[in-house]
Design a protein around this motif. Structure first.
Motif, PDB file in Angstrom:
ATOM      1  N   PHE A 167       0.841  -1.203   0.000  1.00 48.98           N
ATOM      2  CA  PHE A 167       0.000   0.000   0.000  1.00 48.98           C
ATOM      3  C   PHE A 167       0.874   1.251   0.000  1.00 48.98           C
ATOM      4  CE2 PHE A 167      -1.758   3.473   2.509  1.00 48.98           C
ATOM      5  CZ  PHE A 167      -2.931   3.745   1.819  1.00 48.98           C
TER       6      PHE A 167
ATOM      7  N   LEU B 153       9.618  21.800   2.686  1.00 50.44           N
ATOM      8  CA  LEU B 153       9.101  20.484   3.043  1.00 50.44           C
ATOM      9  C   LEU B 153      10.069  19.447   2.499  1.00 50.44           C
ATOM     10  CD1 LEU B 153       5.300  20.768   2.190  1.00 50.44           C
ATOM     11  CD2 LEU B 153       6.490  21.329   4.306  1.00 50.44           C
TER      12      LEU B 153
ATOM     13  N   VAL C 116       0.319   3.628   7.790  1.00 52.58           N
ATOM     14  CA  VAL C 116       0.473   4.327   6.515  1.00 52.58           C
ATOM     15  C   VAL C 116      -0.887   4.703   5.927  1.00 52.58           C
ATOM     16  CG1 VAL C 116       2.730   3.481   5.877  1.00 52.58           C
ATOM     17  CG2 VAL C 116       0.754   2.087   5.360  1.00 52.58           C
ATOM     18  N   VAL C 117      -1.917   3.909   6.257  1.00 50.36           N
ATOM     19  CA  VAL C 117      -3.246   4.272   5.779  1.00 50.36           C
ATOM     20  C   VAL C 117      -3.714   5.544   6.479  1.00 50.36           C
ATOM     21  CG1 VAL C 117      -5.675   3.571   5.669  1.00 50.36           C
ATOM     22  CG2 VAL C 117      -3.878   1.921   5.157  1.00 50.36           C
ATOM     23  N   TYR C 118      -3.483   5.595   7.803  1.00 51.36           N
ATOM     24  CA  TYR C 118      -3.817   6.824   8.530  1.00 51.36           C
ATOM     25  C   TYR C 118      -3.044   7.994   7.925  1.00 51.36           C
ATOM     26  CZ  TYR C 118      -6.095   4.202  12.295  1.00 51.36           C
ATOM     27  OH  TYR C 118      -6.935   3.415  13.017  1.00 51.36           O
TER      28      TYR C 118
ATOM     29  N   PHE D 196      -1.848   8.312   4.953  1.00 54.57           N
ATOM     30  CA  PHE D 196      -2.342   8.638   3.621  1.00 54.57           C
ATOM     31  C   PHE D 196      -3.646   9.437   3.716  1.00 54.57           C
ATOM     32  CE2 PHE D 196      -3.951   7.340  -0.669  1.00 54.57           C
ATOM     33  CZ  PHE D 196      -2.941   7.967  -1.380  1.00 54.57           C
ATOM     34  N   MET D 197      -4.506   9.038   4.667  1.00 58.50           N
ATOM     35  CA  MET D 197      -5.732   9.798   4.913  1.00 58.50           C
ATOM     36  C   MET D 197      -5.380  11.225   5.302  1.00 58.50           C
ATOM     37  SD  MET D 197      -8.519   7.778   4.863  1.00 58.50           S
ATOM     38  CE  MET D 197      -9.581   8.651   5.962  1.00 58.50           C
TER      39      MET D 197
ATOM     40  N   VAL E   5      -2.761  12.879   4.373  1.00 60.88           N
ATOM     41  CA  VAL E   5      -2.316  13.614   3.191  1.00 60.88           C
ATOM     42  C   VAL E   5      -3.499  13.980   2.294  1.00 60.88           C
ATOM     43  CG1 VAL E   5      -0.926  13.435   1.100  1.00 60.88           C
ATOM     44  CG2 VAL E   5      -0.061  12.512   3.234  1.00 60.88           C
ATOM     45  N   MET E   6      -4.409  13.024   2.116  1.00 59.69           N
ATOM     46  CA  MET E   6      -5.497  13.234   1.171  1.00 59.69           C
ATOM     47  C   MET E   6      -6.630  14.098   1.738  1.00 59.69           C
ATOM     48  SD  MET E   6      -4.222  11.692  -1.285  1.00 59.69           S
ATOM     49  CE  MET E   6      -5.412  11.493  -2.590  1.00 59.69           C
ATOM     50  N   VAL E   7      -6.930  13.945   3.040  1.00 57.63           N
ATOM     51  CA  VAL E   7      -8.105  14.610   3.588  1.00 57.63           C
ATOM     52  C   VAL E   7      -7.745  15.764   4.525  1.00 57.63           C
ATOM     53  CG1 VAL E   7     -10.237  14.274   4.884  1.00 57.63           C
ATOM     54  CG2 VAL E   7      -9.370  12.433   3.432  1.00 57.63           C
TER      55      VAL E   7
ATOM     56  N   ARG F 211      -4.826  23.294   4.978  1.00 61.94           N
ATOM     57  CA  ARG F 211      -4.248  24.268   4.048  1.00 61.94           C
ATOM     58  C   ARG F 211      -5.311  25.277   3.632  1.00 61.94           C
ATOM     59  NH1 ARG F 211      -0.926  21.009   0.738  1.00 61.94           N
ATOM     60  NH2 ARG F 211      -2.804  20.327  -0.300  1.00 61.94           N
TER      61      ARG F 211
ATOM     62  N   PRO G 195       1.318  25.236   4.900  1.00 61.71           N
ATOM     63  CA  PRO G 195       1.469  24.177   3.902  1.00 61.71           C
ATOM     64  C   PRO G 195       0.546  22.977   4.137  1.00 61.71           C
ATOM     65  CG  PRO G 195       3.312  24.151   5.422  1.00 61.71           C
ATOM     66  CD  PRO G 195       2.459  25.316   5.824  1.00 61.71           C
TER      67      PRO G 195
ATOM     68  N   LEU H 226       0.772  20.265   5.609  1.00 62.08           N
ATOM     69  CA  LEU H 226       1.573  19.231   6.256  1.00 62.08           C
ATOM     70  C   LEU H 226       2.225  19.895   7.461  1.00 62.08           C
ATOM     71  CD1 LEU H 226       3.169  17.858   2.991  1.00 62.08           C
ATOM     72  CD2 LEU H 226       1.254  16.888   4.236  1.00 62.08           C
TER      73      LEU H 226
ATOM     74  N   MET I 219       6.291   6.328   9.726  1.00 64.00           N
ATOM     75  CA  MET I 219       5.800   6.517   8.365  1.00 64.00           C
ATOM     76  C   MET I 219       4.672   7.544   8.300  1.00 64.00           C
ATOM     77  SD  MET I 219       7.921   4.862   6.937  1.00 64.00           S
ATOM     78  CE  MET I 219       8.412   3.587   5.818  1.00 64.00           C
TER      79      MET I 219
ATOM     80  N   ILE J 106       6.075  11.001   8.717  1.00 63.97           N
ATOM     81  CA  ILE J 106       6.786  11.465   7.531  1.00 63.97           C
ATOM     82  C   ILE J 106       5.788  11.963   6.497  1.00 63.97           C
ATOM     83  CG2 ILE J 106       8.125  10.697   5.550  1.00 63.97           C
ATOM     84  CD1 ILE J 106       9.725   8.971   7.294  1.00 63.97           C
ATOM     85  N   MET J 107       4.659  11.225   6.406  1.00 62.05           N
ATOM     86  CA  MET J 107       3.695  11.584   5.374  1.00 62.05           C
ATOM     87  C   MET J 107       2.985  12.907   5.685  1.00 62.05           C
ATOM     88  SD  MET J 107       2.261   7.759   4.765  1.00 62.05           S
ATOM     89  CE  MET J 107       1.401   7.727   3.218  1.00 62.05           C
TER      90      MET J 107
ATOM     91  N   GLY K 199       5.417  17.027   7.035  1.00 63.40           N
ATOM     92  CA  GLY K 199       6.132  17.917   6.119  1.00 63.40           C
ATOM     93  C   GLY K 199       7.642  17.868   6.191  1.00 63.40           C
TER      94      GLY K 199
END
Lengths: 278, 264, 285, 254
Positions: free
Chosen positions: A235, B170, C116-118, C120-121, C123-125, C131, C137, C139, C214, C217-218, C221
């Motif tokens: 993933f 960043l 990583v799913v958290y 990714f959420m 980053v996406m949501v 922002r 920014p 992040l 992880m 990091i995502m 920022g």
């Protein structure tokens, strides 16, 4: 200002109820989000076919197998060690400097970042012990990582078994180990299973430590000495490298479903067990 | 419960032992640069179709892992995409198998089409911090860079020269994440491997030169770095076969089609 | 294990009990062996308190990362601990058992969702939301704290529930019989009785938050900068290690292991503090 | 009445919990196949004494014992004495019934199975006979496989008694076994005891002096860790030698 107890209760209930609702809403949102985006891709074909073009197309079969093997190795090693430690701490010693040292060790281990486990695993298992990037290296590293969780939860569970059960067992002529085996462990089982489930969850969800120790090979592992990629790693790579967002969500959805199934099974078994005895 | 456990353990031991003896195929492990990893995987797949007796496994980890694992023989082939190899690697044999252009990318919504090397330098140093200073809209610039030590970043900074990265920048740890971050943030600027450009981001011209394979090969495009395969001593046996395949016409063709720049 | 005999069993268990501490020692040994010489040769004060991190220029100051780790972890605890404990108390004490039987497995299911799913959420949501609504920014410390806080919720909730449930019912009945309301009973009898388990849950959660790599990091920022506001981008100690390890060689690599040493020390201090507070609160027990 | 041989004998028995002394140099001979009642106010050392007889006190950290206790002439605190075997010979019933979280059947066979009885037929017989001896067979014979926790308090206590009988012990220790039970359950337990004493040596600690008067052959009065008076029940209750004994049994202090 003092409120009458009745209103305090109402206020407290309201606040906590809202907190609970918010928590559940967030958590449910995450699950639904993942499932909504992921389920369209998921199917038997996705599950059982090999990935193509770095995972851009095709399925995730080797990844599923890798995840299962890695988690099994980690659990098979960590459960006896963790439960054994918990038994020793609660049943075989009194509070002393030694138990404090052991507990402190476990707590510190719990706090060690997964990345450090990864580095350690890479130097120790992969390089020094020459296991290479393999399911075994990864499983051992993960076992170290989930050990404290299992120790802590098992200890709590074992501690909450009433002392009277132990006294009865001893007075009926059981040795300490027999008492542990026949009375303490069965009564503590639900708590222990919770700990193991948390451990399973962490192993399945780990990324950093796994990449460094089990590698990220997309091929079907044929033995425990093969490198493998777990679903989380898959993933991560798919989503972060922007290889395929769809397949990334598909993988995440399968992860969620897998964990759901494992939990349901464990709960089913446990409920049957508890119902039989209470 | 104990008996079952013992049986489980013995089974596992048995599986391990079998695993130890069962591997008859010759195994080659490649590890290192995450930038080159996807290409190496593709090449390895093609190679194994032609040489079923050899099993090639590709691992990531980064260039440093590539050097470390080649030194410790955890991997037979280390992959590194550094402009200059560090001291530790000087005992290893390095073979250049590909070159890679570094593209400067912005969000597709950005009006800016081209930058000079001087402008890039000042943006990354934090001297220029608004897009209107380089002909864009009046919006702050979000600088996105790679982690210190990254082959791409080292090469980028060495070629552009005089970069002391802005504190606010960043940091993302791979080409893919740079791409995702720039794609998601309308104010962002970043740089990444030429092979990974897609429609979600927009490469800008550097000193008027577009980042394309042709411009790189003819030497007009400035930002280029090599990809090395590292071995202990001269490659031989299966390892040599793998490297030779990558340098062969067919291998180089794949490299070219995947978006990297061939060395031959 | 009958063939071992009682003494054998005791010995085996004692051996097993030292597995955790030996694992810790082994890991600590490796990290310290790689990291400590660097700290000494570079100068501990310069390493810890300088805020210049430019590995290429030979400058290694990790003060911004220390500050960032503290901020993000504290933030995560602010989000996770009250929500988690409130949720656990409410679910065990004020919700019918049957409903609980559905909710608890759901929550444990979430413990298994990869970080990583958290991330990714996030980053996406979350990051785009921050922002557009709050600026910066996206992040940022805030994003990191919220994502980590949510991520540790299942751990805190499920362990807290277990410990609250194991409080004997006679305690509750005793208190109710003395005329206390349900809430007074919960707050004066049940929760104090379950305190050691709840604190253990929070410590485990905190451990996960500090150690998470992880997801941070995502969403954080990774800028090397002392944060001034919650909207600033930051890099935690863990992120520093994971980000640069792949490419670090020589002194740079040692500096990253040294970062690991610092992290290890911070975690040990936190654990000692937590352990002390438990022992103090628990009194004679 | 003292005609029965001595089963248990305590000599100069002292017990300590940390710095605190719980038993003051106790001497007592307990005859075989009789019921010994032990009475005395709370904190007088009755339970401590009882738990010393099957060495259950060993489980408490900081607990220490001096002097000797012999069972059939053997010192049970001798380092080479097998504690586990001792506990099989000396069964104990606690104040509150503690059924293990298992079925009725499994509760009964818990002890025998530990001693290695595996034959199903023999176990079945053992379950029936011990449940009968504890006067509970008729109430549970149709639900041997249901959880023991579902029985009522009185039934649970009789189940616990049956569980001890299944071990076929020599001595049964009872620690205020009826303190939580209704009069009917109490009567059933007392009835069982009077029958059981033909086969077992029974030591009954009780807060209820009347219960001792009803069932005990001999009675001992404990006060503040010392044995104040010990003799045949009839004598102790009608013509107590010590003023403290008469004060206690007439309810003037305690």
């Amino acid at each position: 200002m003092r409120m009458p107890p009745k209103y305090t209760q109402l206020a407290a209930q309201l606040v906590m109820g809202l907190a609970t609702l918010a928590t559940l809403a967030i958590l449910v949102f995450i699950i639904l989000f993942v499932l909504e985006k992921g389920l369209p891709v998921v199917g038997l074909k996705f599950l059982l076919s090999n990935p193509q073009d770095m995972g851009k197309a095709g399925g995730i079969f080797p990844v599923v197998v890798g995840t299962i093997l890695l988690t099994l190795v980690a659990i098979a090693i960590a459960t006896p060690l963790g439960v054994g430690t918990a038994i020793y701490l609660t049943e075989y010693t009194r509070e002393s400097r030694i138990t404090r040292v052991i507990r402190f060790g476990a707590d510190c281990l719990a706090g060690i970042p997964s990345i450090i486990f990864g580095l350690f695993g890479f130097i120790f298992f992969v390089t020094i012990l020459q296991m290479g990037w393999s399911i075994l290296s990864g499983g051992l590293t993960l076992a170290f990582m989930i050990l404290p969780t299992i120790i802590r939860t098992s200890e709590e569970a074992i501690k909450s078994v009433p002392d009277s059960f132990r006294e009865v067992s001893f007075s009926l002529g059981a040795t300490r180990w027999e008492t542990v085996q026949k009375v303490v462990l069965p009564s503590a089982l639900p708590g222990i299973v919770t700990g193991v489930m948390l451990g399973v969850g962490r192993s399945i969800g780990e990324t950093a430590a796994v990449i460094f120790t089990a590698g990220s090979s997309l091929r079907m592992p044929t033995s425990l000495m093969d490198s493998a990629r777990t679903m989380s790693v898959h993933f991560y790579i798919l989503a972060r490298e922007g290889i395929s967002t769809e397949n990334a969500y598909g993988t995440a959805a399968i992860l969620v479903i897998t964990i759901l199934l494992i939990n349901l099974t464990a709960y089913g078994l446990m409920n049957r067990f508890v119902a039989k005895n209470n | 419960m104990n008996r079952r456990y013992l049986i489980g353990m013995s089974l596992m031991t048995a599986v391990l032992m079998l695993a130890g003896c069962g591997q008859k195929r010759e195994a080659v492990i490649m590890a290192g640069s995450t930038a080159f990893q996807p290409f190496a995987e593709k090449l390895a797949d093609q190679f194994m179709v032609q040489n079923p007796g050899i099993n090639v496994t590709v691992q990531g980890g980064g260039s440093a892992v590539g050097i470390q694992s080649a030194l410790s023989r955890t991997a037979q082939i280390g992959m590194a995409d550094l402009l200059q190899l560090p001291e530790e690697a000087k005992n290893l044999t390095a073979t250049e198998v590909a070159r890679d252009g570094i593209a400067i990318v912005v969000n597709p919504g950005n009006k800016v089409e081209g930058l000079t090397v001087q402008q890039v330098r000042e943006i990354f140093n934090g001297v220029i911090n608004n897009w209107k200073q380089v002909g864009g809209d009046d919006r702050p610039i979000t600088v996105v860079s790679r982690e210190a030590g990254s082959g791409t970043r080292t090469s980028f900074e060495q070629i552009v020269g005089d970069i002391s990265l802005a504190r606010e920048a960043l940091i993302q740890d791979s080409n893919g994440t740079i791409r995702e971050t720039v794609a998601n943030d309308a104010n962002a600027i970043g740089y990444l491997s030429h092979g990974l450009i897609n429609e979600k981001i927009k490469p800008v011209k550097l000193d008027g030169v577009e980042c394309t394979t042709e411009e790189v090969v003819c030497g007009k495009y400035l930002l280029v770095r090599p990809v090395f395969l590292l071995t202990q001593g001269q490659p031989e046996g299966a390892v040599k076969q793998v490297i030779d395949y990558m340098l062969s016409a067919e291998g180089q063709e794949t490299i070219k089609n995947s978006g990297l720049i061939p060395v031959k | 294990m009958k063939f071992l005999g009682e003494k054998g069993v005791r010995r085996v268990l004692a051996g097993i009990a030292f597995s955790a501490i030996s694992a810790l020692l082994l890991i600590a040994l490796f990290i310290i062996k790689e990291g400590l010489p660097f700290i000494i040769s570079y100068g501990p004060i310069k390493f810890l308190l300088s805020s210049d991190w430019q590995p290429q220029a030979g400058k290694f100051g990790i003060w911004p990362m220390i500050v960032a780790s503290v901020w993000v972890t504290l933030g995560a605890m602010l989000v996770g601990a009250p929500l988690g404990v409130a949720c656990a108390v409410f679910l065990t004490e004020f919700v019918p058992r049957r409903v609980m039987g559905v909710i608890k497995p759901t929550i444990e299911l979430l413990a298994g969702i990869p970080s990583v799913v958290y991330g990714f959420m996030g980053v996406m949501v979350l990051a785009p939301l921050i922002r557009s609504q709050l600026g910066g920014p996206g992040l940022s410390v805030l994003a990191g704290a919220v994502i980590l806080g949510v991520m540790i919720l299942p751990t805190i909730i499920s362990i807290s529930i277990d410990s609250i449930q194991s409080v004997p019912n006679s305690y509750r009945e005793g208190s109710l019989a003395l005329g206390a309301t349900h809430w007074q009973t919960t707050y004066m009898v049940t929760v104090p009785a379950a305190k050691s388990g709840i604190i253990a849950a929070i410590i485990l959660g905190m451990g996960r938050a500090i150690g998470e790599t992880m997801a941070v990091i995502m969403v954080a920022g990774n800028a090397v900068k002392i944060p001034i506001s919650a909207l600033d981008s930051v890099r935690t100690l863990t992120a520093n290690i994971a980000l640069e390890m792949g490419y670090a060689t020589g002194q740079h690599r040692q500096a990253l292991f040294a970062t690991g040493v610092v992290l290890l020390v911070i975690i040990m201090i936190l654990n000692s503090l937590a352990g002390m507070s438990i022992r103090k609160k628990a009194g004679k027990r | 009445m003292m005609s029965n041989p001595i089963k248990i004998s305590a000599k100069d028995l002292k017990a300590f919990y940390g710095p605190e002394q719980l038993l003051m140099s106790l001497n007592i001979d307990i005859p075989d196949r009789q019921i010994l009642g032990i009475i005395g106010p709370a904190g007088s050392g009755k339970t401590t004494f009882l738990r010393s007889l099957n060495r259950l006190n060993d489980l408490i950290p900081d607990f220490r014992i001096e002097g000797s206790i012999t069972l059939d002439g053997q010192d049970i605190y001798h380092p080479k004495f097998d504690v586990v075997a001792l506990r099989k010979r000396v069964g104990m019933l606690f104040a509150l019934p503690v059924p293990l979280p298992k079925s009725i059947y499994e509760n009964i066979i818990y002890g025998p199975r530990l001693s290695g009885v595996g034959d199903r037929k023999k176990l079945d017989q053992l379950v029936e006979s011990s449940l009968r001896s504890a006067f509970i067979w008729d109430e549970v014979k149709n639900r041997l496989n249901s959880p023991a926790m579902r029985l009522s308090g009185g039934q649970q206590q009789r189940l616990c008694l049956a569980r001890i009988l299944a071990l076929e012990p020599e001595v049964i220790l009872l620690d205020e076994p009826c303190s939580g039970l209704d009069p009917i359950s109490t009567a059933k337990i007392e009835e069982a005891l009077t029958i059981l004493k033909e086969k077992y040596t029974i030591i009954l600690v009780t807060n209820n002096t009347k219960q001792a008067a009803r069932v005990a052959d001999r009675t001992a009065f404990f006060l503040m860790g010392s044995l104040v008076e010990y003799g045949p029940t009839g004598e102790l209750f009608t013509v107590p030698q010590d003023k403290r004994t008469s004060d206690y049994i007439t309810g003037r202090f305690g």
